[in-house]
Write a protein that holds these residues in place. Structure first.
Motif, PDB file in Angstrom:
ATOM      1  N   ASP A  55       0.808  -1.223   0.000  1.00  0.00           N
ATOM      2  CA  ASP A  55       0.000   0.000   0.000  1.00  0.00           C
ATOM      3  C   ASP A  55       0.841   1.274   0.000  1.00  0.00           C
ATOM      4  O   ASP A  55       0.294   2.367  -0.065  1.00  0.00           O
ATOM      5  N   GLY A  56       2.156   1.149   0.092  1.00  0.00           N
ATOM      6  CA  GLY A  56       3.015   2.314  -0.049  1.00  0.00           C
ATOM      7  C   GLY A  56       3.112   2.713  -1.516  1.00  0.00           C
ATOM      8  O   GLY A  56       2.779   1.926  -2.410  1.00  0.00           O
ATOM      9  N   THR A  57       3.564   3.933  -1.765  1.00  0.00           N
ATOM     10  CA  THR A  57       3.672   4.439  -3.131  1.00  0.00           C
ATOM     11  C   THR A  57       5.097   4.911  -3.393  1.00  0.00           C
ATOM     12  O   THR A  57       5.640   5.719  -2.643  1.00  0.00           O
ATOM     13  N   ILE A  58       5.683   4.396  -4.471  1.00  0.00           N
ATOM     14  CA  ILE A  58       7.002   4.866  -4.899  1.00  0.00           C
ATOM     15  C   ILE A  58       6.777   6.232  -5.532  1.00  0.00           C
ATOM     16  O   ILE A  58       6.176   6.344  -6.606  1.00  0.00           O
ATOM     17  N   SER A  59       7.239   7.273  -4.839  1.00  0.00           N
ATOM     18  CA  SER A  59       6.914   8.642  -5.260  1.00  0.00           C
ATOM     19  C   SER A  59       8.101   9.403  -5.845  1.00  0.00           C
ATOM     20  O   SER A  59       7.908  10.447  -6.457  1.00  0.00           O
ATOM     21  N   ALA A  60       9.311   8.911  -5.640  1.00  0.00           N
ATOM     22  CA  ALA A  60      10.499   9.614  -6.154  1.00  0.00           C
ATOM     23  C   ALA A  60      11.648   8.614  -6.272  1.00  0.00           C
ATOM     24  O   ALA A  60      11.619   7.531  -5.673  1.00  0.00           O
ATOM     25  N   TRP A  61      12.648   9.007  -7.034  1.00  0.00           N
ATOM     26  CA  TRP A  61      13.834   8.173  -7.181  1.00  0.00           C
ATOM     27  C   TRP A  61      15.031   9.064  -7.481  1.00  0.00           C
ATOM     28  O   TRP A  61      14.894  10.192  -7.954  1.00  0.00           O
ATOM     29  N   THR A  62      16.205   8.527  -7.204  1.00  0.00           N
ATOM     30  CA  THR A  62      17.447   9.206  -7.559  1.00  0.00           C
ATOM     31  C   THR A  62      18.541   8.149  -7.687  1.00  0.00           C
ATOM     32  O   THR A  62      18.499   7.122  -7.009  1.00  0.00           O
ATOM     33  N   GLY A  63      19.500   8.409  -8.577  1.00  0.00           N
ATOM     34  CA  GLY A  63      20.634   7.512  -8.695  1.00  0.00           C
ATOM     35  C   GLY A  63      20.703   6.799 -10.019  1.00  0.00           C
ATOM     36  O   GLY A  63      20.120   7.220 -11.020  1.00  0.00           O
ATOM     37  N   ASP A  64      21.425   5.677 -10.001  1.00  0.00           N
ATOM     38  CA  ASP A  64      21.655   4.885 -11.196  1.00  0.00           C
ATOM     39  C   ASP A  64      21.791   3.418 -10.785  1.00  0.00           C
ATOM     40  O   ASP A  64      21.493   3.073  -9.649  1.00  0.00           O
ATOM     41  N   LYS A  65      22.274   2.582 -11.719  1.00  0.00           N
ATOM     42  CA  LYS A  65      22.341   1.145 -11.428  1.00  0.00           C
ATOM     43  C   LYS A  65      23.324   0.802 -10.306  1.00  0.00           C
ATOM     44  O   LYS A  65      23.215  -0.251  -9.699  1.00  0.00           O
ATOM     45  N   ASN A  66      24.276   1.680 -10.014  1.00  0.00           N
ATOM     46  CA  ASN A  66      25.212   1.423  -8.918  1.00  0.00           C
ATOM     47  C   ASN A  66      24.580   1.663  -7.553  1.00  0.00           C
ATOM     48  O   ASN A  66      24.814   0.910  -6.607  1.00  0.00           O
ATOM     49  N   LEU A  67      23.782   2.722  -7.449  1.00  0.00           N
ATOM     50  CA  LEU A  67      23.060   3.040  -6.219  1.00  0.00           C
ATOM     51  C   LEU A  67      21.787   3.788  -6.594  1.00  0.00           C
ATOM     52  O   LEU A  67      21.838   4.949  -6.983  1.00  0.00           O
ATOM     53  N   LEU A  68      20.676   3.091  -6.490  1.00  0.00           N
ATOM     54  CA  LEU A  68      19.375   3.667  -6.795  1.00  0.00           C
ATOM     55  C   LEU A  68      18.601   3.790  -5.490  1.00  0.00           C
ATOM     56  O   LEU A  68      18.472   2.819  -4.748  1.00  0.00           O
ATOM     57  N   THR A  69      18.103   4.986  -5.200  1.00  0.00           N
ATOM     58  CA  THR A  69      17.296   5.213  -4.002  1.00  0.00           C
ATOM     59  C   THR A  69      15.885   5.571  -4.422  1.00  0.00           C
ATOM     60  O   THR A  69      15.686   6.493  -5.206  1.00  0.00           O
ATOM     61  N   VAL A  70      14.913   4.810  -3.911  1.00  0.00           N
ATOM     62  CA  VAL A  70      13.515   5.124  -4.166  1.00  0.00           C
ATOM     63  C   VAL A  70      12.872   5.575  -2.857  1.00  0.00           C
ATOM     64  O   VAL A  70      13.181   5.063  -1.785  1.00  0.00           O
ATOM     65  N   THR A  71      12.015   6.578  -2.973  1.00  0.00           N
ATOM     66  CA  THR A  71      11.243   7.068  -1.835  1.00  0.00           C
ATOM     67  C   THR A  71       9.894   6.372  -1.873  1.00  0.00           C
ATOM     68  O   THR A  71       9.226   6.377  -2.908  1.00  0.00           O
ATOM     69  N   VAL A  72       9.529   5.756  -0.751  1.00  0.00           N
ATOM     70  CA  VAL A  72       8.242   5.066  -0.669  1.00  0.00           C
ATOM     71  C   VAL A  72       7.409   5.738   0.416  1.00  0.00           C
ATOM     72  O   VAL A  72       7.761   5.696   1.594  1.00  0.00           O
ATOM     73  N   ASP A  73       6.320   6.383  -0.014  1.00  0.00           N
ATOM     74  CA  ASP A  73       5.389   6.992   0.934  1.00  0.00           C
ATOM     75  C   ASP A  73       4.556   5.874   1.547  1.00  0.00           C
ATOM     76  O   ASP A  73       3.880   5.122   0.823  1.00  0.00           O
ATOM     77  N   CYS A  74       4.652   5.729   2.877  1.00  0.00           N
ATOM     78  CA  CYS A  74       3.918   4.669   3.574  1.00  0.00           C
ATOM     79  C   CYS A  74       3.680   5.139   5.007  1.00  0.00           C
ATOM     80  O   CYS A  74       4.311   4.676   5.960  1.00  0.00           O
ATOM     81  N   GLU A  75       2.766   6.096   5.126  1.00  0.00           N
ATOM     82  CA  GLU A  75       2.555   6.785   6.399  1.00  0.00           C
ATOM     83  C   GLU A  75       2.156   5.839   7.532  1.00  0.00           C
ATOM     84  O   GLU A  75       2.628   5.982   8.652  1.00  0.00           O
ATOM     85  N   TYR A  76       1.300   4.864   7.247  1.00  0.00           N
ATOM     86  CA  TYR A  76       0.801   4.019   8.332  1.00  0.00           C
ATOM     87  C   TYR A  76       1.917   3.249   9.039  1.00  0.00           C
ATOM     88  O   TYR A  76       1.797   2.937  10.225  1.00  0.00           O
ATOM     89  N   LEU A  77       3.014   2.955   8.344  1.00  0.00           N
ATOM     90  CA  LEU A  77       4.159   2.323   9.005  1.00  0.00           C
ATOM     91  C   LEU A  77       5.180   3.348   9.483  1.00  0.00           C
ATOM     92  O   LEU A  77       5.738   3.210  10.570  1.00  0.00           O
TER      93      LEU A  77
END
Length: 191
Positions: A55-77
């Motif tokens: 139920d979380g949402t991947i809302s943003a990302w940054t990086g490349d194949k070496n280091l990829l960071t995704v932001t997951v909005d998941c307020e209830y947790l």
């Protein structure tokens, strides 16, 4: 897949109550397989982290194949760590495979698998489930923005290492993350 399709036609209130049993069984399965057991592979870690982020949402990302960071909005947790938190950061290190096989809308459009990170994460992806198939993790996602020609899809991920961080960028172990999830659903079931 049939149950997923049926859930999509319910109102959000009905979806939340109807999907509770699915979440509880997924959480139970997660805690049976992970908590207190030795972690075997990064693939299992990827599956478990994205399963917890149901139920979380991947809302943003940054990086490349070496280091990829995704932001997951998941307020209830996230708010279980700190009431002001509403997201987590997931780091994928040394990405071997990342692609989105979209569910076209309308259905008769040709399907083009997205492999460019900017294309994959152009729309926000709501995490529904995660499973291991052929040694990669397939995350089933919804996508609600009607300006895109797809309504979700299967996000495939394979990487060397995965890490999850709270909103203050403190790393959480799989066990800690699983316990946060388990405690949430245990409390929710008592309501």
């Amino acid at each position: 897949m049939i149950l997923l399709t049926l859930c999509l036609v319910f109102t959000k209130k009905n979806y939340l109550s109807g999907a509770y049993a699915i979440r509880r069984s997924a959480t139970f399965a997660y805690t049976q397989h992970v908590i207190g057991k030795f972690r075997m592979t990064a693939t299992e870690d990827i599956r478990d982290i994205f399963s917890i982020l149901h139920d979380g949402t991947i809302s943003a990302w940054t990086g490349d194949k070496n280091l990829l960071t995704v932001t997951v909005d998941c307020e209830y947790l996230a708010e279980r760590i700190d009431k002001s938190f509403d997201k987590f950061y997931v780091e994928l290190i040394n990405v071997f495979k990342l692609e989105l096989d979209p569910w076209t809308n309308p259905i008769d459009l040709p399907t083009i698998v997205k492999t460019n990170y900017a294309d994959i994460f152009k729309a926000e992806l709501e995490i529904l489930s995660a499973d291991i198939k052929d040694d990669v993790v397939v995350i089933t996602c919804n996508q609600h923005d009607t300006s895109f020609d797809y309504c979700g899809g299967n996000l495939t991920i394979s990487c060397q290492t995965i890490k999850v961080f709270d909103q203050n960028k403190n790393e959480l172990t799989i066990e800690q993350f699983g316990e946060i999830c388990k405690n949430y659903w245990d409390e929710w079931s008592k309501k």
